[in-house]
Design a protein around this motif. Sequence first.
Motif, mmCIF file in Angstrom:
data_model
loop_
_atom_site.group_PDB
_atom_site.id
_atom_site.type_symbol
_atom_site.label_atom_id
_atom_site.label_comp_id
_atom_site.label_asym_id
_atom_site.label_seq_id
_atom_site.Cartn_x
_atom_site.Cartn_y
_atom_site.Cartn_z
ATOM 1 N N ALA A 110 142.789 42.162 -27.887
ATOM 2 C CA ALA A 110 142.196 43.051 -28.892
ATOM 3 C C ALA A 110 140.969 43.761 -28.315
ATOM 4 O O ALA A 110 140.783 44.968 -28.535
ATOM 5 C CB ALA A 110 141.831 42.263 -30.143
ATOM 6 N N ALA A 111 140.138 43.042 -27.563
ATOM 7 C CA ALA A 111 138.963 43.658 -26.947
ATOM 8 C C ALA A 111 139.383 44.712 -25.922
ATOM 9 O O ALA A 111 138.784 45.797 -25.847
ATOM 10 C CB ALA A 111 138.084 42.599 -26.292
ATOM 11 N N TRP A 112 140.414 44.418 -25.151
ATOM 12 C CA TRP A 112 140.952 45.381 -24.180
ATOM 13 C C TRP A 112 141.376 46.662 -24.888
ATOM 14 O O TRP A 112 141.004 47.764 -24.492
ATOM 15 C CB TRP A 112 142.124 44.736 -23.441
ATOM 16 N N ARG A 113 142.138 46.502 -25.990
ATOM 17 C CA ARG A 113 142.594 47.670 -26.752
ATOM 18 C C ARG A 113 141.405 48.432 -27.351
ATOM 19 O O ARG A 113 141.410 49.659 -27.414
ATOM 20 C CB ARG A 113 143.574 47.252 -27.848
ATOM 21 N N GLY A 114 140.383 47.703 -27.799
ATOM 22 C CA GLY A 114 139.204 48.353 -28.363
ATOM 23 C C GLY A 114 138.494 49.226 -27.332
ATOM 24 O O GLY A 114 138.129 50.371 -27.627
ATOM 25 N N TRP A 115 138.303 48.702 -26.124
ATOM 26 C CA TRP A 115 137.654 49.496 -25.074
ATOM 27 C C TRP A 115 138.516 50.690 -24.670
ATOM 28 O O TRP A 115 137.995 51.770 -24.389
ATOM 29 C CB TRP A 115 137.326 48.629 -23.862
ATOM 30 N N LEU A 116 139.838 50.519 -24.640
ATOM 31 C CA LEU A 116 140.716 51.655 -24.329
ATOM 32 C C LEU A 116 140.602 52.732 -25.411
ATOM 33 O O LEU A 116 140.614 53.937 -25.106
ATOM 34 C CB LEU A 116 142.171 51.194 -24.187
ATOM 35 N N MET A 117 140.470 52.304 -26.667
ATOM 36 C CA MET A 117 140.308 53.249 -27.767
ATOM 37 C C MET A 117 139.001 54.036 -27.593
ATOM 38 O O MET A 117 138.963 55.249 -27.795
ATOM 39 C CB MET A 117 140.317 52.495 -29.103
ATOM 40 N N LYS A 118 137.945 53.339 -27.191
ATOM 41 C CA LYS A 118 136.669 54.017 -26.944
ATOM 42 C C LYS A 118 136.809 55.021 -25.795
ATOM 43 O O LYS A 118 136.299 56.143 -25.873
ATOM 44 C CB LYS A 118 135.573 52.995 -26.637
ATOM 45 N N ALA A 119 137.510 54.617 -24.739
ATOM 46 C CA ALA A 119 137.710 55.512 -23.590
ATOM 47 C C ALA A 119 138.487 56.761 -24.006
ATOM 48 O O ALA A 119 138.164 57.877 -23.584
ATOM 49 C CB ALA A 119 138.436 54.776 -22.467
ATOM 50 N N GLU A 120 139.496 56.584 -24.866
ATOM 51 C CA GLU A 120 140.276 57.728 -25.350
ATOM 52 C C GLU A 120 139.381 58.724 -26.078
ATOM 53 O O GLU A 120 139.560 59.935 -25.958
ATOM 54 C CB GLU A 120 141.386 57.258 -26.287
ATOM 55 N N ARG A 121 138.422 58.220 -26.823
ATOM 56 C CA ARG A 121 137.508 59.097 -27.560
ATOM 57 C C ARG A 121 136.571 59.852 -26.621
ATOM 58 O O ARG A 121 136.135 60.947 -26.934
ATOM 59 C CB ARG A 121 136.732 58.293 -28.585
ATOM 60 N N CYS A 122 136.278 59.255 -25.474
ATOM 61 C CA CYS A 122 135.409 59.927 -24.493
ATOM 62 C C CYS A 122 136.085 61.152 -23.892
ATOM 63 O O CYS A 122 135.411 62.106 -23.503
ATOM 64 C CB CYS A 122 135.036 58.970 -23.362
ATOM 65 N N VAL A 123 137.397 61.135 -23.814
ATOM 66 C CA VAL A 123 138.141 62.246 -23.226
ATOM 67 C C VAL A 123 137.874 63.527 -24.005
ATOM 68 O O VAL A 123 137.839 64.623 -23.445
ATOM 69 C CB VAL A 123 139.654 61.913 -23.180
ATOM 70 N N GLU A 124 137.657 63.391 -25.318
ATOM 71 C CA GLU A 124 137.411 64.558 -26.169
ATOM 72 C C GLU A 124 136.005 65.130 -25.976
ATOM 73 O O GLU A 124 135.724 66.243 -26.396
ATOM 74 C CB GLU A 124 137.609 64.183 -27.632
ATOM 75 N N VAL A 133 118.261 68.669 -18.725
ATOM 76 C CA VAL A 133 118.944 67.413 -19.031
ATOM 77 C C VAL A 133 120.436 67.570 -18.741
ATOM 78 O O VAL A 133 121.065 68.539 -19.151
ATOM 79 C CB VAL A 133 118.745 67.016 -20.526
ATOM 80 N N ASN A 134 120.967 66.606 -18.015
ATOM 81 C CA ASN A 134 122.386 66.571 -17.686
ATOM 82 C C ASN A 134 123.032 65.419 -18.443
ATOM 83 O O ASN A 134 122.619 64.273 -18.284
ATOM 84 C CB ASN A 134 122.555 66.322 -16.189
ATOM 85 N N VAL A 135 124.028 65.697 -19.244
ATOM 86 C CA VAL A 135 124.745 64.648 -19.975
ATOM 87 C C VAL A 135 126.167 64.608 -19.437
ATOM 88 O O VAL A 135 126.917 65.578 -19.571
ATOM 89 C CB VAL A 135 124.747 64.922 -21.511
ATOM 90 N N ARG A 136 126.500 63.497 -18.804
ATOM 91 C CA ARG A 136 127.832 63.365 -18.195
ATOM 92 C C ARG A 136 128.665 62.389 -19.010
ATOM 93 O O ARG A 136 128.561 61.181 -18.851
ATOM 94 C CB ARG A 136 127.679 62.906 -16.758
ATOM 95 N N MET A 137 129.487 62.934 -19.883
ATOM 96 C CA MET A 137 130.338 62.104 -20.730
ATOM 97 C C MET A 137 131.433 61.421 -19.904
ATOM 98 O O MET A 137 131.941 60.387 -20.295
ATOM 99 C CB MET A 137 130.950 62.939 -21.855
ATOM 100 N N SER A 138 131.756 61.993 -18.754
ATOM 101 C CA SER A 138 132.760 61.373 -17.892
ATOM 102 C C SER A 138 132.284 59.994 -17.415
ATOM 103 O O SER A 138 133.096 59.100 -17.187
ATOM 104 C CB SER A 138 133.087 62.267 -16.701
ATOM 105 N N GLN A 139 130.970 59.814 -17.286
ATOM 106 C CA GLN A 139 130.447 58.498 -16.919
ATOM 107 C C GLN A 139 130.677 57.488 -18.032
ATOM 108 O O GLN A 139 130.949 56.317 -17.770
ATOM 109 C CB GLN A 139 128.951 58.585 -16.603
ATOM 110 N N LEU A 140 130.562 57.929 -19.279
ATOM 111 C CA LEU A 140 130.818 57.048 -20.415
ATOM 112 C C LEU A 140 132.283 56.596 -20.417
ATOM 113 O O LEU A 140 132.585 55.426 -20.645
ATOM 114 C CB LEU A 140 130.467 57.751 -21.728
ATOM 115 N N TYR A 141 133.178 57.542 -20.111
ATOM 116 C CA TYR A 141 134.601 57.190 -19.991
ATOM 117 C C TYR A 141 134.795 56.118 -18.921
ATOM 118 O O TYR A 141 135.473 55.112 -19.148
ATOM 119 C CB TYR A 141 135.425 58.440 -19.653
ATOM 120 N N ASP A 142 134.195 56.318 -17.764
ATOM 121 C CA ASP A 142 134.321 55.354 -16.667
ATOM 122 C C ASP A 142 133.792 53.979 -17.069
ATOM 123 O O ASP A 142 134.392 52.957 -16.744
ATOM 124 C CB ASP A 142 133.581 55.848 -15.421
#
Length: 157
Positions: A110-124, A133-142
């Motif tokens: 369940a935790a694995w799926r939760g983190w994958l769900m968060k990663a999917e949201r980062c793609v958007e 200021v530089n905001v790199r959302m790709s780092q959040l995905y990683d």
Amino acid sequence: MKTREEVALEVARMCASDRQPQLSTDDILAVVDESQRGLLWEASTAYTIGDFIFPATFNGRLYRVTVAGTTSATEPDWNTAGRDSLTTDNGVEFLDVGPTYKELYDIKRAAWRGWLMKAERCVELTDASDGSVNVRMSQLYDQCMKAASRYRPMEIV
């Protein structure tokens, strides 16, 4: 055995659900429900062929319904003779499929799926910069994918 709500609280903590990108209570409950290993035996309940059942009184075994029907008002005396032994309850047949986990839910999955769900949201989300200021959302995905890898289920091939 932990309840669905207890598991949801633990998964929310493991997934840092209150941090961006956030997971709602519904999101957490969805990944918890996906991680359910079977059903807990209940009195006067209809089961279908293929359902996986945990005895309400834990005995370390998992059973699969081989003959559908509705259970009686009291839990049966589960046959614990070993794999492939049968237990009958008001015409419903349960086949012992082997030893099982003590918990009804796979919390790490369940935790694995939760983190994958968060990663999917980062793609958007997109990287942004205003010059200072530089905001790199790709780092959040990683970071989400790295956290997911800590809980990735082991695959047996």
